[in-house]
Design a protein around this motif. Structure first.
Motif, PDB file in Angstrom:
ATOM      1  N   PRO A  16       0.828  -1.211   0.000  1.00 26.96           N
ATOM      2  CA  PRO A  16       0.000   0.000   0.000  1.00 26.96           C
ATOM      3  C   PRO A  16       0.859   1.257   0.000  1.00 26.96           C
ATOM      4  O   PRO A  16       1.973   1.265   0.534  1.00 26.96           O
ATOM      5  CB  PRO A  16      -0.802  -0.134   1.300  1.00 26.96           C
ATOM      6  N   ILE A  17       0.336   2.321  -0.617  1.00 27.90           N
ATOM      7  CA  ILE A  17       0.963   3.632  -0.533  1.00 27.90           C
ATOM      8  C   ILE A  17       0.491   4.266   0.765  1.00 27.90           C
ATOM      9  O   ILE A  17      -0.706   4.412   0.993  1.00 27.90           O
ATOM     10  CB  ILE A  17       0.590   4.499  -1.738  1.00 27.90           C
ATOM     11  N   HIS A 190      11.545   4.097  -4.507  1.00 25.55           N
ATOM     12  CA  HIS A 190      10.439   3.374  -3.880  1.00 25.55           C
ATOM     13  C   HIS A 190       9.865   4.168  -2.719  1.00 25.55           C
ATOM     14  O   HIS A 190      10.550   4.974  -2.078  1.00 25.55           O
ATOM     15  CB  HIS A 190      10.935   2.028  -3.342  1.00 25.55           C
ATOM     16  N   GLY A 191       8.597   3.906  -2.432  1.00 22.78           N
ATOM     17  CA  GLY A 191       8.011   4.408  -1.206  1.00 22.78           C
ATOM     18  C   GLY A 191       8.735   3.820  -0.001  1.00 22.78           C
ATOM     19  O   GLY A 191       9.328   2.743  -0.064  1.00 22.78           O
ATOM     20  N   ILE A 192       8.680   4.556   1.110  1.00 15.65           N
ATOM     21  CA  ILE A 192       9.427   4.133   2.294  1.00 15.65           C
ATOM     22  C   ILE A 192       8.759   4.713   3.532  1.00 15.65           C
ATOM     23  O   ILE A 192       8.143   5.780   3.486  1.00 15.65           O
ATOM     24  CB  ILE A 192      10.899   4.586   2.186  1.00 15.65           C
ATOM     25  N   PRO A 216       0.308  15.197  -0.475  1.00 13.51           N
ATOM     26  CA  PRO A 216       1.048  15.520   0.752  1.00 13.51           C
ATOM     27  C   PRO A 216       1.079  14.333   1.702  1.00 13.51           C
ATOM     28  O   PRO A 216       0.091  13.617   1.851  1.00 13.51           O
ATOM     29  CB  PRO A 216       0.253  16.688   1.340  1.00 13.51           C
ATOM     30  N   GLY A 217       2.232  14.126   2.312  1.00 19.95           N
ATOM     31  CA  GLY A 217       2.385  13.022   3.255  1.00 19.95           C
ATOM     32  C   GLY A 217       3.022  11.788   2.659  1.00 19.95           C
ATOM     33  O   GLY A 217       3.400  10.875   3.389  1.00 19.95           O
ATOM     34  N   MET A 218       3.160  11.729   1.342  1.00 19.29           N
ATOM     35  CA  MET A 218       3.896  10.625   0.720  1.00 19.29           C
ATOM     36  C   MET A 218       5.389  10.781   1.010  1.00 19.29           C
ATOM     37  O   MET A 218       5.916  11.895   1.013  1.00 19.29           O
ATOM     38  CB  MET A 218       3.693  10.607  -0.794  1.00 19.29           C
TER      39      MET A 218
END
Length: 275
Positions: A16-17, A190-192, A216-218
């Motif tokens: 999930p993001i 990558h997301g983290i 915002p917040g990613m």
């Protein structure tokens, strides 16, 4: 440490993001600052005659005993036919693109080396890397390293609410290719957050106006791998080390970035580093 869209990926399913709360964003700042401190600490040790194993030992001790953190790469990413990563940092020298395993290799004058650090601090990950010169590099090596850092910055400058991932990739690709270099396709950012590798995957090439819209917040990494020759790479039998197929030099820089209400914040910025 990068994710990839091939079967070599440490994960082969979607994650999930996550949108980080204000409290989680602060935890990410602290983890990012810790990772940045490791790269600042190790700089004077990167010199001719030092082994990559020694650099790993110094970083490991600093992460664990000084920062009170955990080196995320250590024992990470076991998969069928591949052992977990055996060291606490990645050291990628000259034609090694990423995931170089520290060992007995001794650095010599003229080498370029990427040191990739990910720490876990209070349950959150901070991920960053940079290039180091071992003595005086060749003109080509210096130009490659500088271009790669500048390309990363061009990508970071695209980050804001409403922008798309393709905007980041396009900015990086255009900057590098206009200067005669090529972008590695198989590995990406990558997301983290609480998890080392989340979605989204952040490609370092692409078309503007395409891909996921940023909110915002990613938090995610931008970490282009740029080759002096062709973009093709190959994986060595150890299951981790990635090298350029044509043996040309490769460079990489990486920051962890937060999407803010008005733009971006670099969570792994080092003291004195200008962007």
């Amino acid at each position: 440490m990068k994710t990839t869209r091939s079967a070599h990926s440490p994960r082969n399913h979607r994650m999930p993001i996550t949108i980080k709360t204000a409290e989680e964003q602060q935890k990410m700042r602290e983890a990012g600052a810790a990772a940045a401190r490791v790269l600042m600490m190790i700089e004077p040790y990167v010199r001719p005659g030092v082994s990559t194993e020694e650099l790993n030992r110094i970083c490991h001790d600093y992460i664990v005993h000084t920062l009170g953190a955990i080196p995320a790469p250590l024992n990470y990413g076991a998969a069928p036919g591949r052992p977990p990563f055996p060291k606490s940092i990645c050291t990628s020298v000259n034609h090694v693109v990423c995931h170089g395993i520290p060992g007995p290799k001794v650095l010599k004058k003229g080498d370029i080396v990427n040191i990739d650090v990910t720490v876990i601090k209070d349950g959150f990950h901070g991920d960053t890397s940079r290039m180091f010169y071992v003595g005086e590099p060749s003109i080509l090596a210096r130009r490659l390293c500088e271009t790669t850092r500048e390309a990363m910055i061009e990508g970071i400058k695209m980050v804001r609410p409403g922008a798309r991932l393709g905007d980041i990739g396009h900015a990086i690709q255009r900057y590098a290719e206009l200067r005669g270099f090529s972008v590695v396709r198989e590995y990406c950012g990558h997301g983290i957050g609480r998890v080392f590798h989340e979605d989204p995957q952040v490609l370092h090439y692409g078309k503007p106006g395409t891909g996921l819209e940023l909110q915002p917040g990613m938090t995610f990494t931008i970490e282009p791998m740029i080759n002096a020759g062709r973009p093709e790479v190959k994986l060595l039998p150890d299951g981790w080390t990635v090298v350029t197929k044509d043996h040309s030099l490769s460079a990489q820089w990486e920051h962890t970035v937060l999407v803010t209400e008005t733009g971006y914040e670099i969570l792994t910025l080092r003291n004195g580093e200008k962007v």
